[in-house]
Scaffold this active site. Sequence first.
Site, PDB file in Angstrom:
ATOM      1  CG  ASN A 150      -2.024  -1.010   1.092  1.00  0.00           C
ATOM      2  OD1 ASN A 150      -2.654  -1.119   0.049  1.00  0.00           O
ATOM      3  ND2 ASN A 150      -2.264  -1.772   2.144  1.00  0.00           N
ATOM      4  CB  CYS A 172      -6.766  -5.344  -2.260  1.00  0.00           C
ATOM      5  SG  CYS A 172      -7.401  -4.637  -0.730  1.00  0.00           S
ATOM      6  CG  HIS A 173      -7.644  -9.018   2.074  1.00  0.00           C
ATOM      7  ND1 HIS A 173      -6.354  -9.079   2.531  1.00  0.00           N
ATOM      8  CD2 HIS A 173      -8.276  -8.150   2.879  1.00  0.00           C
ATOM      9  CE1 HIS A 173      -6.218  -8.285   3.574  1.00  0.00           C
ATOM     10  NE2 HIS A 173      -7.379  -7.709   3.808  1.00  0.00           N
ATOM     11  NE  ARG A 286     -25.493  10.618  13.796  1.00  0.00           N
ATOM     12  CZ  ARG A 286     -25.658  11.757  13.132  1.00  0.00           C
ATOM     13  NH1 ARG A 286     -25.806  11.730  11.796  1.00  0.00           N
ATOM     14  NH2 ARG A 286     -25.656  12.923  13.753  1.00  0.00           N
TER      15      ARG A 286
END
Length: 450
Positions: A150, A172-173, A286
């Site tokens: 990354n 990527c997974h 929230r």
Amino acid sequence: MTGPKITFIGAGSTVFVKHILGDVFHRSALKNAHIALMDINERRLQESQIVVEKLMKSTQATGKISCHTNQKEALKDSNFVVVAFQIGGFEPCTVTDFEVCKKYGLEQTIADTLGPGGIMRALRTIPHLWHICDDMTEACPDATMLNYVNPMAMNTWAMYEKYPQIKQVGLCHSVQGTAEELARDLDIDYQNLRYRCAGINRMAFYLEIEKKGLDGKYTSIYPELLSAYESGIAPKDNIHGNLRCKNIVRYEMFKKLGYFVTESSEHFAEYTPYFIKPNRPDLIERYKVPLDEYPKRCIEQIDNWNKELEQYKNSDRIDIKQSNEYASTIINSIWTGTPSVIYGNVRNNKLIDNLPEGCCVEVACLVDANGIRPTKVGEIPSHLAALMQTNINVQTLLTEAIINEDKQQIYRAALLDPHTAAILGIEEIYALVDDLIKAHGNWLPAWVHK
């Protein structure tokens, strides 16, 4: 038949080595592969060798292991090159990215893909990826690079621009991992799902995601997902070790956009301007946004690894289940010709029509003896493309900055980052970038300091 040579650059990332090579050794055609482990840290290289030897014993693999601190030597005659490293590590560089930004009131969750953290990581990382490409050009020009480093989009884009001859895919997974999570949220079998996904790394969306019914017909799970969320059944917790992350951000975006994004809520919260704001703890509560998630995760992983390593040293074998990573699937398909489909990060060569030509996109790819062949998507919904473009803006400018050694484009990349621009003014952003550059020192290319 002699197996392939698989070189692992960054083999000191032992946990990741364990998963990737555990997958490789489960495949009969790859059990006699030559595994070349390369890392600059000899102690961690030795730890990985111990783990790989016991993995081979557990899976009855018969290939050989070689260990290297010289990169070109490790790459010689390789068929596949797996790249997984973090330049500057958790300490000092990731800690620096979080601490300096925090002084400016800019909170982050992961900071490895976009924003100031992603920008600095790209500047640290891309020169080293180019060095690998240089060595591959001489030592193994026909090899396929499987890149797990990354920030995926910026790294992949920069390599395509400077080394178009290198066969590579960014992995990527998030696509397959999120599909598994959604199946778990609905208590359905993941194997009964099918989906079509497209976008950019960590901001790709399921354009279609369906489940197979008892009658053999497929129907969209979107109405069921929305109902489960509104009734409180979904989402179930995402568990990373002892850390639990609620998937509220993604479900709220699903309600607004009509499509589900592939990357986790802790990631997605910092790719947009909506969820992390100064003096708004109500938003954090929230949407259950886990601030400083990555440093917490790193500390936990380091602690867990130290405990696991002692167990591995004292055991004769290591039993491991196959993971959902794509690396072994790709290697097996290219080596044996067995076809497969994966999702990869590749150059946008007329794949997604309403995203910029040449940017890095994540799409379905066909894999067989001919290599990795991305599939065309066409146009994606305009509001999804518009949201992705806010991230592509940052990727574009940072890629231009490092290719052209243009320091001003670093500042402009930060100016256009959605989260950063929602929190800081222009002068503050420039000052933040200056402080990050100074704090990183020699971890960054010399031209950045001029």
